[in-house]
Design a protein around this motif. Structure first.
Motif, PDB file in Angstrom:
ATOM      1  N   THR A 240     -17.617 -83.503  -8.377  1.00 13.64           N
ATOM      2  CA  THR A 240     -18.737 -82.543  -8.480  1.00 13.64           C
ATOM      3  C   THR A 240     -18.432 -81.418  -9.475  1.00 13.64           C
ATOM      4  OG1 THR A 240     -17.813 -81.363  -6.590  1.00 13.64           O
ATOM      5  CG2 THR A 240     -19.592 -82.946  -6.131  1.00 13.64           C
ATOM      6  N   LEU A 241     -17.221 -81.377  -9.993  1.00 15.78           N
ATOM      7  CA  LEU A 241     -16.858 -80.357 -11.002  1.00 15.78           C
ATOM      8  C   LEU A 241     -17.176 -80.861 -12.415  1.00 15.78           C
ATOM      9  CD1 LEU A 241     -13.347 -79.354  -9.568  1.00 15.78           C
ATOM     10  CD2 LEU A 241     -15.467 -78.028  -9.373  1.00 15.78           C
ATOM     11  N   CYS A 242     -17.495 -82.165 -12.495  1.00  9.93           N
ATOM     12  CA  CYS A 242     -17.726 -82.772 -13.812  1.00  9.93           C
ATOM     13  C   CYS A 242     -19.200 -82.631 -14.179  1.00  9.93           C
ATOM     14  CB  CYS A 242     -17.327 -84.250 -13.795  1.00  9.93           C
ATOM     15  SG  CYS A 242     -15.593 -84.484 -13.379  1.00  9.93           S
TER      16      CYS A 242
ATOM     17  N   VAL B 238     -13.331 -81.756 -15.772  1.00  9.29           N
ATOM     18  CA  VAL B 238     -14.092 -80.736 -15.058  1.00  9.29           C
ATOM     19  C   VAL B 238     -14.639 -79.732 -16.063  1.00  9.29           C
ATOM     20  CG1 VAL B 238     -12.637 -80.996 -13.005  1.00  9.29           C
ATOM     21  CG2 VAL B 238     -12.104 -79.209 -14.687  1.00  9.29           C
ATOM     22  N   ASN B 239     -15.734 -79.117 -15.680  1.00  4.67           N
ATOM     23  CA  ASN B 239     -16.337 -78.036 -16.472  1.00  4.67           C
ATOM     24  C   ASN B 239     -15.782 -76.714 -15.937  1.00  4.67           C
ATOM     25  OD1 ASN B 239     -18.394 -75.801 -16.503  1.00  4.67           O
ATOM     26  ND2 ASN B 239     -19.342 -77.227 -17.968  1.00  4.67           N
ATOM     27  N   GLN B 240     -15.219 -75.924 -16.852  1.00  5.38           N
ATOM     28  CA  GLN B 240     -14.530 -74.705 -16.418  1.00  5.38           C
ATOM     29  C   GLN B 240     -15.439 -73.770 -15.629  1.00  5.38           C
ATOM     30  OE1 GLN B 240     -11.347 -74.020 -16.287  1.00  5.38           O
ATOM     31  NE2 GLN B 240     -11.019 -76.032 -17.221  1.00  5.38           N
TER      32      GLN B 240
ATOM     33  N   LYS C 136     -18.095 -92.460 -22.511  1.00  9.47           N
ATOM     34  CA  LYS C 136     -18.127 -91.014 -22.215  1.00  9.47           C
ATOM     35  C   LYS C 136     -16.946 -90.339 -22.898  1.00  9.47           C
ATOM     36  CE  LYS C 136     -20.453 -91.473 -17.776  1.00  9.47           C
ATOM     37  NZ  LYS C 136     -20.267 -91.602 -16.311  1.00  9.47           N
ATOM     38  N   SER C 137     -17.242 -89.133 -23.429  1.00  8.56           N
ATOM     39  CA  SER C 137     -16.152 -88.397 -24.089  1.00  8.56           C
ATOM     40  C   SER C 137     -15.179 -87.916 -23.025  1.00  8.56           C
ATOM     41  CB  SER C 137     -16.724 -87.163 -24.807  1.00  8.56           C
ATOM     42  OG  SER C 137     -17.154 -86.238 -23.816  1.00  8.56           O
ATOM     43  N   SER C 138     -13.946 -87.620 -23.471  1.00  5.63           N
ATOM     44  CA  SER C 138     -12.956 -87.175 -22.475  1.00  5.63           C
ATOM     45  C   SER C 138     -13.352 -85.786 -21.944  1.00  5.63           C
ATOM     46  CB  SER C 138     -11.566 -87.130 -23.100  1.00  5.63           C
ATOM     47  OG  SER C 138     -11.479 -86.026 -23.955  1.00  5.63           O
TER      48      SER C 138
ATOM     49  N   MET D 244      -7.322 -73.994  -5.589  1.00  7.33           N
ATOM     50  CA  MET D 244      -8.135 -75.219  -5.494  1.00  7.33           C
ATOM     51  C   MET D 244      -7.219 -76.419  -5.737  1.00  7.33           C
ATOM     52  SD  MET D 244     -11.116 -76.450  -8.141  1.00  7.33           S
ATOM     53  CE  MET D 244     -12.475 -75.401  -7.639  1.00  7.33           C
ATOM     54  N   VAL D 245      -7.433 -77.486  -4.962  1.00 10.03           N
ATOM     55  CA  VAL D 245      -6.721 -78.752  -5.191  1.00 10.03           C
ATOM     56  C   VAL D 245      -7.768 -79.864  -5.254  1.00 10.03           C
ATOM     57  CG1 VAL D 245      -4.927 -80.358  -4.375  1.00 10.03           C
ATOM     58  CG2 VAL D 245      -4.713 -77.920  -3.889  1.00 10.03           C
ATOM     59  N   HIS D 246      -7.718 -80.682  -6.306  1.00  2.00           N
ATOM     60  CA  HIS D 246      -8.657 -81.805  -6.393  1.00  2.00           C
ATOM     61  C   HIS D 246      -8.040 -82.959  -7.174  1.00  2.00           C
ATOM     62  CE1 HIS D 246      -9.817 -81.385 -10.678  1.00  2.00           C
ATOM     63  NE2 HIS D 246      -9.691 -80.079 -10.495  1.00  2.00           N
ATOM     64  N   GLY D 247      -8.737 -84.064  -7.210  1.00  2.00           N
ATOM     65  CA  GLY D 247      -8.290 -85.251  -7.949  1.00  2.00           C
ATOM     66  C   GLY D 247      -9.362 -85.637  -8.956  1.00  2.00           C
ATOM     67  N   HIS D 248      -9.648 -86.925  -8.966  1.00  2.00           N
ATOM     68  CA  HIS D 248     -10.764 -87.532  -9.712  1.00  2.00           C
ATOM     69  C   HIS D 248     -10.550 -87.665 -11.217  1.00  2.00           C
ATOM     70  CE1 HIS D 248     -14.685 -89.033 -10.679  1.00  2.00           C
ATOM     71  NE2 HIS D 248     -14.917 -88.002 -11.479  1.00  2.00           N
ATOM     72  N   THR D 249     -10.079 -86.625 -11.902  1.00  2.00           N
ATOM     73  CA  THR D 249     -10.007 -86.701 -13.374  1.00  2.00           C
ATOM     74  C   THR D 249      -8.779 -87.476 -13.863  1.00  2.00           C
ATOM     75  OG1 THR D 249      -8.730 -84.644 -13.495  1.00  2.00           O
ATOM     76  CG2 THR D 249     -11.150 -84.445 -13.619  1.00  2.00           C
ATOM     77  N   HIS D 250      -7.841 -87.745 -12.952  1.00  2.00           N
ATOM     78  CA  HIS D 250      -6.604 -88.460 -13.316  1.00  2.00           C
ATOM     79  C   HIS D 250      -5.827 -87.697 -14.390  1.00  2.00           C
ATOM     80  CE1 HIS D 250      -8.470 -92.583 -11.921  1.00  2.00           C
ATOM     81  NE2 HIS D 250      -8.789 -91.594 -11.134  1.00  2.00           N
TER      82      HIS D 250
END
Ligand SMILES: O=C(CCCCNC(=O)Nc1ccc(S(=O)(=O)N2CCN(c3cc(Cl)cc(C(F)(F)F)c3)CC2)cc1)NO
Ligand SMILES: [Mn+2]
Length: 244
Positions: free
Chosen positions: A117-119, A174-176, A167-169, A191-197
């Motif tokens: 959801t940060l992307c 995530v969007n700052q 899709k571009s990298s 904050m701790v998250h994953g998803h972007t590898h």
């Protein structure tokens, strides 16, 4: 004692080494922790708790044993395994968490979430996500016979692979501003998250305070774990999965 965070193992029957590495991690490392948080995409895909699958049974059994040895395990859904339901939670004795949650770890408030959801630079994905997170759509999908769900899943997985190539990298990261907004919305600085590898610990100055965002690494040839100890020392560690 420590609290451990992992994500993006993308377990599947095609990657037995990652499953073996995860089971070894549970038995050797997680067994000594105060708690284990799995922040999504534990599995590469998930079309319902009712799918008979030996990998699911094996993982549920190992997580259930961890719980029985006194280590609670918490799960946040990822964009792949968002259909993991109560039945698997019961089998694995994992506690299902909402998609974002502020937890207290040794006195520190930390926002945990999968990270998709940060992307916000990928509106197409977020539209798709809104649709498939709709409880009615999920009810309809889960009511389909398994062979149909498998067909749809294979089609969507192929489409995902293709669309991710274009899709571009930047779009996939995530969007700052979205990160800052989430931290402010929850009034936290960690904050701790994953998803972007893209494993890293990012310092971010926000309202004059130093905020930290830990990104968990995906499990491929190495595993990745974020650790917080009782003195609030933090470590993001990657470790080989293969037993040499
Ligand atoms: O990071 C980025 C981009 C990240 C990449 C996002 N792509 C991504 O996650 N793809 C994807 C995720 C899960 C699977 S699946 O195989 O596990 N499975 C497919 C069918 N699922 C379904 C459920 C429901 Cl309720 C309703 C339907 C419906 F309506 F379509 F039929 C289908 C259940 C889950 C397949 C592909 N951008 O920033
Ligand atoms: Mn993900």
């Amino acid at each position: 004692m420590t609290t451990l965070f992992i994500a993006d193992l993308h377990l599947s029957e095609n990657e037995p080494a990652i499953t073996a590495g995860f089971l070894a991690f549970l038995q050797r490392e997680a067994i000594h922790a105060d708690a284990l948080y799995i922040l999504g995409d534990l599995f590469e895909f998930w079309i319902g708790d009712d799918e008979p699958n030996t990998l699911h049974t094996q993982v549920a059994q190992a997580l259930s044993e961890l719980h029985d040895k006194g280590v609670p395990c918490y799960f946040i859904h990822g964009n792949r395994d968002f259909l993991i339901g109560k039945r698997f939670a019961k089998q694995s004795k994992m506690t299902l968490l909402p998609e974002e949650l502020v937890i207290d770890v040794y006195g520190e408030k930390i926002l945990i979430l999968h990270g998709d959801t940060l992307c916000t630079d990928d509106p197409g994905y977020l539209r798709f996500r809104k649709y498939i997170r709709n409880p009615l759509i999920q009810k309809i999908f889960l009511s389909l016979p398994l062979f149909l769900r498998l067909k749809i899943a294979n089609k969507l997985r192929r489409q995902s692979k293709l669309s991710n190539r274009t899709k571009s990298s930047v779009m996939m990261d995530v969007n700052q501003l979205a990160v800052i907004k989430k931290l402010q919305d929850h009034n936290v600085i960690y904050m701790v998250h994953g998803h972007t590898h893209r494993p890293a610990i990012h310092d971010l100055t926000m309202d004059g305070q130093v905020s930290k965002r830990a990104v968990l690494g995906a499990w491929h040839d190495t595993g990745s774990v974020f650790k917080i100890d009782a003195d609030n020392n933090i470590e993001l560690i990657s470790f080989p999965l293969q037993e040499d």
